[in-house]
Motif scaffolding. Structure first.
Motif, PDB file in Angstrom:
ATOM      1  N   ALA A 168      -1.224  -6.771   1.461  1.00 25.39           N
ATOM      2  CA  ALA A 168      -0.994  -5.738   0.441  1.00 25.39           C
ATOM      3  C   ALA A 168       0.406  -5.133   0.562  1.00 25.39           C
ATOM      4  N   ILE A 169       0.958  -5.175   1.778  1.00 28.19           N
ATOM      5  CA  ILE A 169       2.227  -4.468   2.000  1.00 28.19           C
ATOM      6  C   ILE A 169       3.421  -5.425   2.133  1.00 28.19           C
ATOM      7  N   ASN A 170       3.314  -6.381   3.055  1.00 25.71           N
ATOM      8  CA  ASN A 170       4.516  -7.137   3.447  1.00 25.71           C
ATOM      9  C   ASN A 170       5.192  -7.903   2.309  1.00 25.71           C
ATOM     10  N   PRO A 171       4.427  -8.711   1.518  1.00 27.11           N
ATOM     11  CA  PRO A 171       5.133  -9.466   0.469  1.00 27.11           C
ATOM     12  C   PRO A 171       5.830  -8.548  -0.540  1.00 27.11           C
ATOM     13  N   ARG A 220      11.765  -0.543   2.192  1.00 30.52           N
ATOM     14  CA  ARG A 220      10.975  -0.135   3.357  1.00 30.52           C
ATOM     15  C   ARG A 220       9.536   0.037   2.899  1.00 30.52           C
ATOM     16  N   ASN A 221       8.609   0.157   3.866  1.00 26.53           N
ATOM     17  CA  ASN A 221       7.200   0.293   3.480  1.00 26.53           C
ATOM     18  C   ASN A 221       7.007   1.473   2.528  1.00 26.53           C
ATOM     19  N   GLY A 222       7.709   2.572   2.795  1.00 20.90           N
ATOM     20  CA  GLY A 222       7.577   3.771   1.972  1.00 20.90           C
ATOM     21  C   GLY A 222       7.984   3.547   0.523  1.00 20.90           C
ATOM     22  N   ARG A 253      -2.411   4.929   3.530  1.00 21.74           N
ATOM     23  CA  ARG A 253      -2.142   5.675   4.770  1.00 21.74           C
ATOM     24  C   ARG A 253      -1.059   4.963   5.599  1.00 21.74           C
ATOM     25  N   VAL A 254      -1.176   3.637   5.695  1.00 18.05           N
ATOM     26  CA  VAL A 254      -0.191   2.882   6.493  1.00 18.05           C
ATOM     27  C   VAL A 254       1.185   2.969   5.828  1.00 18.05           C
ATOM     28  N   ILE A 255       1.196   2.884   4.504  1.00 19.10           N
ATOM     29  CA  ILE A 255       2.487   2.966   3.792  1.00 19.10           C
ATOM     30  C   ILE A 255       3.170   4.299   4.106  1.00 19.10           C
ATOM     31  N   ALA A 286       2.475   6.333   6.735  1.00 18.85           N
ATOM     32  CA  ALA A 286       2.729   6.497   8.183  1.00 18.85           C
ATOM     33  C   ALA A 286       3.923   5.659   8.645  1.00 18.85           C
ATOM     34  N   THR A 287       4.198   4.546   7.938  1.00 13.07           N
ATOM     35  CA  THR A 287       5.295   3.652   8.359  1.00 13.07           C
ATOM     36  C   THR A 287       6.394   3.626   7.291  1.00 13.07           C
ATOM     37  N   ALA A 288       6.491   4.729   6.536  1.00  7.87           N
ATOM     38  CA  ALA A 288       7.385   4.759   5.367  1.00  7.87           C
ATOM     39  C   ALA A 288       8.822   4.367   5.710  1.00  7.87           C
ATOM     40  N   TYR A 314      10.800  -1.162   8.017  1.00  6.84           N
ATOM     41  CA  TYR A 314      10.743  -2.404   7.258  1.00  6.84           C
ATOM     42  C   TYR A 314       9.575  -3.219   7.809  1.00  6.84           C
ATOM     43  N   SER A 315       8.785  -3.822   6.940  1.00  8.85           N
ATOM     44  CA  SER A 315       7.649  -4.631   7.407  1.00  8.85           C
ATOM     45  C   SER A 315       8.174  -5.828   8.201  1.00  8.85           C
ATOM     46  N   SER A 316       7.280  -6.434   8.994  1.00 10.74           N
ATOM     47  CA  SER A 316       7.712  -7.566   9.820  1.00 10.74           C
ATOM     48  C   SER A 316       8.208  -8.715   8.944  1.00 10.74           C
ATOM     49  N   MET A 317       7.555  -8.917   7.789  1.00  7.62           N
ATOM     50  CA  MET A 317       7.970 -10.014   6.922  1.00  7.62           C
ATOM     51  C   MET A 317       9.345  -9.716   6.300  1.00  7.62           C
TER      52      MET A 317
HETATM   53  O1  KPL Z   1       1.738  -4.871  10.448  1.00  4.43           O
HETATM   54  C1  KPL Z   1       2.598  -4.516   9.667  1.00  4.43           C
HETATM   55  C2  KPL Z   1       3.776  -5.410   9.527  1.00  4.43           C
HETATM   56  O2  KPL Z   1       4.865  -4.959   9.186  1.00  4.43           O
HETATM   57  O3  KPL Z   1       3.594  -6.608   9.794  1.00  4.43           O
HETATM   58  C3  KPL Z   1       2.425  -3.248   8.874  1.00  4.43           C
HETATM   59  C4  KPL Z   1       3.276  -2.158   9.467  1.00  4.43           C
HETATM   60  C5  KPL Z   1       0.970  -2.810   8.927  1.00  4.43           C
HETATM   61  C6  KPL Z   1       2.783  -3.454   7.441  1.00  4.43           C
HETATM   62  O4  KPL Z   1       1.932  -4.393   6.847  1.00  4.43           O
END
Ligand code: KPL
Ligand code: NAD
Length: 303
Positions: free
Chosen positions: A188-191, A199-201, A239-241, A243-245, A248-251
Motif C-alpha cells: 500500500a505504501i512503497n510502490p 517520502r511516506n508522509g 498510522r504507518v504513513i 508515524a514514518t512521514a 523514504y520507504s525501502s523501495m
Molecule cells: O516497511 C516499510 C518499508 O519502507 O519497507 C514501511 C516503513 C512500513 C513502509 O512500507
C-alpha cells in the motif's frame, strides 16, 4: 551452538555484532575469497549504535568450508535467498535450523521446499539498519523481530540467546499472518512512494489511491485465508504513513540508489496470489504495471 550468518549486509551484520557482543559463537559466511580478504583487511565488523562505534572481530569463512552448520541466519535479499542457501546446502546437518530473514513472501517457501530435512523459521523484522561502508553497520531504528514456523508451533530452545544478545524478539505461532500484514503495508505504501517520488508522509496527498489499494489488499488477504491480517488494514496504513512521514520507504531508497527492488516478493507476490485465487484486483494490477514501467525506464530489474 555456533550461529552461522549468511548475508553479512545490514541486518546480518546487526545480528552478528549483537550475538558476538553477548559472547555467543558466531561465524560469518562470505561470498568469495575476495570478500573474505576484504573482511580480513577491515579486521572485523563495526556496529554504530547511538553514534558509538564498536568493533567486533567475528571469524569469517567461505561457503565451501568443510564444517557442518547447525544453525543459520539467512540475511540476504529475498531474490538472493535460494541461490545463497544453495552455496551451503551440503553443510546443513539434518535437523539444522535456518532463520529466514527476508521481507515479503515467496522466498521463504522457495528455500523451505529445497530443504525438507531442515527446519525453516520465518522472521519478520521491523528493525532498521544500513551500511555506511563495507563491514560497517548503523543500527538506525529500534524495532522488533517475530519468529515462527508455519509447520510447527513448537518454539526453539535457544530463544534465550536472542534475549542475552538484546535482540528484541517474540515467538509468533501466526508468523504467516505477520508476514502477510507487513506485505500488505508495503504494497500500500512503497510502490506509491516510488511513483510519486515522495517520502511516506507525501502519501497523505493521495488518500483515495491509498484507500482503494487497502480495500483490494484487504479482500486479497481474506481470500488467501488471512482474515486477521486484513483487520483495520487501512487504519494501520494511515498510522504507518504518519508515524514514518519523514522517511523514504525501502523501495524508494532502492530505486533512488539504482538497486534491485524486492518487487517480486511484495507487489508481484500479491498480484500472483490474486490471480491464483481468481480475484479481480484492477488497482493493484495497474500499480504493478506502472511500477514495472518505472523500473524498466531506469534500467532496473523487473523481478
Ligand atoms: O516497511 C516499510 C518499508 O519502507 O519497507 C514501511 C516503513 C512500513 C513502509 O512500507
Ligand atoms: P543487504 O543488501 O544490506 O544485505 C544482504 C547481504 O547478503 C549483502 O551483503 C549481500 O552481499 C549478501 N549476499 C547475497 N547473496 C549472497 C551469497 N550468495 N553469499 C553470501 N552473501 C550473499 O540487505 P538487508 O538490508 O540486510 O536486508 C535483508 C532482508 O531484510 C531484506 O529482505 C530486507 O527487505 C529485509 N529488511 C531489511 C531492513 C533494513 O533496515 N535493512 C529492515 C527490515 C527488513
Amino acid at each position: 551452538m555456533t550461529w552461522h550468518i549468511l548475508g553479512a549486509g545490514s541486518l546480518g551484520s546487526l545480528w552478528a555484532a549483537r550475538l558476538a557482543r553477548a559472547g555467543l559463537p558466531v561465524r560469518l559466511i562470505l561470498r568469495n575469497p575476495q570478500r573474505l580478504e576484504a573482511y580480513h583487511q577491515a579486521g572485523g565488523l563495526t556496529l554504530i549504535e547511538a553514534g558509538l562505534a564498536q568493533h567486533y572481530a567475528i571469524p569469517a569463512e567461505l561457503p565451501q568450508t568443510d564444517t557442518p552448520i547447525h544453525r543459520l541466519l539467512l540475511a540476504c535479499k529475498a531474490y538472493d535467498a535460494q541461490s545463497a542457501v544453495a552455496t551451503i546446502a551440503e553443510r546443513l546437518t539434518p535437523g539444522a535450523e535456518l532463520l529466514l530473514l527476508q521481507n515479503g513472501l515467496g522466498s521463504q517457501d522457495e528455500v523451505a521446499q529445497r530443504l525438507p530435512r531442515q527446519r525453516c523459521l520465518f522472521v519478520s523484522s521491523t528493525e532498521g539498519a544500513f551500511r555506511p561502508a563495507d563491514f560497517q553497520v548503523v543500527f538506525a531504528g529500534n524495532g522488533h523481530n517475530w519468529l515462527g514456523d508455519p509447520s510447527d508451533p513448537q518454539q526453539p530452545t535457544w530463544l534465550d540467546e536472542l534475549q542475552r544478545a538484546a535482540i528484541a524478539h517474540q515467538w509468533s505461532p501466526d508468523i504467516l499472518t505477520r508476514l502477510w500484514r507487513k506485505l500488505a503495508l508495503n504494497c500500500a505504501i512503497n510502490p506509491l512512494t516510488v511513483l510519486h517520488d515522495c517520502r511516506n508522509g507525501g502519501l497523505t496527498e493521495h488518500p483515495a489511491e491509498v484507500a482503494t489499494l487497502c480495500a483490494e489488499l484487504g479482500e486479497l488477504l481474506q481470500r488467501c485465508g488471512q482474515p486477521a491480517a486484513a483487520e483495520n488494514l487501512h487504519e494501520e496504513v494511515q498510522r504507518v504513513i504518519s508515524a514514518t512521514a519523514a522517511n523514504y520507504s525501502s523501495m524508494h531508497q532502492d530505486v533512488a540508489q539504482g538497486r534491485r527492488t524486492e518487487i517480486s516478493y511484495l507487489l508481484g507476490y500479491a498480484c500472483a496470489a490474486a490471480q491464483r485465487h481468481q480475484l479481480h484486483v484492477p488497482h493493484l494490477q495497474h500499480l504493478q504495471q506502472r511500477l514495472l514501467r518505472h523500473l524498466d525506464d531506469r534500467g532496473l530489474p523487473l523481478n
